[in-house]
Design a protein around this motif. Structure first.
Motif, mmCIF file in Angstrom:
data_model
loop_
_atom_site.group_PDB
_atom_site.id
_atom_site.type_symbol
_atom_site.label_atom_id
_atom_site.label_comp_id
_atom_site.label_asym_id
_atom_site.label_seq_id
_atom_site.Cartn_x
_atom_site.Cartn_y
_atom_site.Cartn_z
ATOM 1 N N PRO A 129 5.210 18.893 -5.116
ATOM 2 C CA PRO A 129 4.390 19.421 -6.214
ATOM 3 C C PRO A 129 4.585 18.706 -7.546
ATOM 4 O O PRO A 129 3.690 18.766 -8.401
ATOM 5 C CB PRO A 129 4.816 20.888 -6.311
ATOM 6 N N ALA A 130 5.702 18.030 -7.753
ATOM 7 C CA ALA A 130 5.926 17.360 -9.037
ATOM 8 C C ALA A 130 4.900 16.276 -9.313
ATOM 9 O O ALA A 130 4.695 15.893 -10.466
ATOM 10 C CB ALA A 130 7.326 16.752 -9.075
ATOM 11 N N TYR A 131 4.231 15.788 -8.279
ATOM 12 C CA TYR A 131 3.340 14.640 -8.445
ATOM 13 C C TYR A 131 1.874 15.037 -8.594
ATOM 14 O O TYR A 131 1.007 14.154 -8.672
ATOM 15 C CB TYR A 131 3.521 13.680 -7.268
ATOM 16 N N ALA A 132 1.598 16.328 -8.627
ATOM 17 C CA ALA A 132 0.210 16.767 -8.799
ATOM 18 C C ALA A 132 -0.318 16.285 -10.152
ATOM 19 O O ALA A 132 0.302 16.495 -11.192
ATOM 20 C CB ALA A 132 0.130 18.282 -8.707
ATOM 21 N N SER A 133 -1.463 15.619 -10.133
ATOM 22 C CA SER A 133 -2.037 15.055 -11.354
ATOM 23 C C SER A 133 -3.423 14.516 -11.040
ATOM 24 O O SER A 133 -3.818 14.406 -9.874
ATOM 25 C CB SER A 133 -1.158 13.906 -11.889
ATOM 26 N N GLY A 134 -4.146 14.144 -12.086
ATOM 27 C CA GLY A 134 -5.414 13.463 -11.880
ATOM 28 C C GLY A 134 -5.235 12.156 -11.146
ATOM 29 O O GLY A 134 -6.101 11.757 -10.342
ATOM 30 N N ALA A 135 -4.105 11.489 -11.386
ATOM 31 C CA ALA A 135 -3.830 10.229 -10.681
ATOM 32 C C ALA A 135 -3.652 10.464 -9.180
ATOM 33 O O ALA A 135 -4.080 9.642 -8.361
ATOM 34 C CB ALA A 135 -2.589 9.564 -11.276
ATOM 35 N N LEU A 136 -3.060 11.575 -8.818
ATOM 36 C CA LEU A 136 -2.925 11.895 -7.400
ATOM 37 C C LEU A 136 -4.290 12.199 -6.791
ATOM 38 O O LEU A 136 -4.581 11.778 -5.663
ATOM 39 C CB LEU A 136 -1.990 13.088 -7.205
ATOM 40 N N ASP A 137 -5.135 12.896 -7.517
ATOM 41 C CA ASP A 137 -6.495 13.145 -7.034
ATOM 42 C C ASP A 137 -7.211 11.820 -6.771
ATOM 43 O O ASP A 137 -7.915 11.664 -5.763
ATOM 44 C CB ASP A 137 -7.283 13.976 -8.048
#
Length: 373
Positions: free
Chosen positions: A243-251
């Motif tokens: 969950p720490a990596y959830a971001s627009g970049a991950l999307d």
């Protein structure tokens, strides 16, 4: 005070540890000769890097501090502050790492984005192709197959600890007492049930259907690598999982670079840790739908081998062993653990999920604090 702990996995053992540390007597009951479940069938990682911000990260950081302290006293744990590297291969993966660096808690995790050359100076075994790597200084490791044995040896030396293996607890008797399958009753001032993925039988009788699910995984271990792998290693699929990596970049990564079909089908990420004997523990898959398969599948192992060899730039050593495991995870994955008073003087503590090895010292400490030990 006398504490009865049921279950000798890492969560139960850490509850016993905190009770003894606070001067109490402990009777520790295990249904097998020793723990054989998820506490042994994991990476041995003290994994801070991907934890959700807030309570989960705070728990992991406190647990990391506690593990280091216990490791200094119990060298056989094999505690080492090895950190982790997550190599990234392109701009989409790099952007997720950069977004992680922008988190307000990035410093607490010890995040840095390294060039490929900087990463190889930290871990020279990574000779394969990648552009950069996310470094997490706070990650660490212990030896999962022997950790409980080492902790038990130290507990026995205290003179306040009794271990009763090969006894299955069948009943909770009144307050603060349990009866085992030999007909013996064990009475204390508190009972803590740390039953791991064992959620039927007694647990269902006294707690009902708890908000915890079972998760199955596959992993493997190699012969010695022949050189040090100085850090734990993850791949960019771990960005999709933690969950720490959830971001627009991950999307954008998910949209522009779909996960490998095998990895997607088995909900995979790469995690890899070197054992003290030089072998590599490599995984893993995630299976959530019951009934679980009773066999292991080769496609995930082949996928993991390809990813690892691409980072190492060399063939893997011979695979020494493969295994499956099952752990208990809170249905609400935002919860660190399920802690429930099921009778007067009796508590159930389960469901840490893949965080069990990481967070167990802090989970047990919280139990001890809340129960006033």
């Amino acid at each position: 005070m006398k504490v009865i702990v049921v279950g000798a996995g890492v969560v139960g053992t850490m509850h016993a540890w905190h009770a003894v540390e606070r001067g109490h007597e402990v009777v520790h009951i295990e249904r097998e000769a020793e723990a054989r479940g998820a506490s042994l069938r994991n990476f041995g990682q003290i994994w801070v890097s991907g934890r959700a911000g807030g309570e989960e990260l705070d728990t992991a950081l406190r647990a990391r501090e506690l593990w280091e302290g216990v490791g200094a006293r119990v060298p056989r744990l094999g505690f080492r502050a090895n950190g982790s590297l997550t190599p990234v291969r392109n701009d989409l993966e790099r952007a997720v790492a950069e977004a992680a660096l922008a988190r307000p808690d990035a410093t607490a995790r010890g995040y840095r984005l390294l060039t490929a050359d900087e990463a190889r100076r930290i871990n020279p075994a990574l000779r394969g192709g990648f552009e950069a790597a996310l470094w997490c200084e706070r990650d660490a490791a212990v030896e999962p197959r022997t950790a409980q044995l080492a902790l038990r040896e130290a507990l026995l030396a205290s003179g306040k600890y009794t271990f009763l293996p090969n006894r299955e607890v069948r009943d909770v008797v009144g307050e603060n007492a349990v009866r085992d399958d030999r007909g013996e009753t064990h009475t204390g001032d508190a009972v803590v049930l740390c039953t791991g993925a064992w959620l039927g039988g007694l647990v269902r009788e006294i707690a009902g259907e708890v908000p915890v699910r079972r998760v199955r995984l596959q992993m493997m271990q190699t012969d010695p690598l022949g050189e040090p792998l100085t850090t734990s290693v993850a791949d960019a699929d771990s960005f999709r999982y933690y969950p720490a990596y959830a971001s627009g970049a991950l999307d954008a990564l998910n949209a522009g670079q779909p996960q490998d079909p095998t990895a997607a089908a088995h909900k995979m990420q790469l995690l890899m840790v070197q054992r003290l004997d030089g072998g590599l523990t490599i995984g893993d898959t995630h299976e959530y739908e019951h009934p679980f398969a009773f066999d292991t599948l080769e496609d995930p192992y082949e996928h993991l081998t390809r990813v690892v060899e691409s980072f190492l730039g060399r063939p893997l050593p011979k695979i020494r062993r493969r295994w499956a495991g099952v752990y208990a995870q809170c249905v609400d994955t935002g919860r660190v653990v399920h802690r429930q008073k099921v009778r007067d003087g009796v508590w159930l503590v389960t469901g840490p999920g893949g965080r069990g090895m990481t967070c167990s010292p802090a989970v047990a400490e919280t139990t001890a604090d809340e129960l006033g030990w």
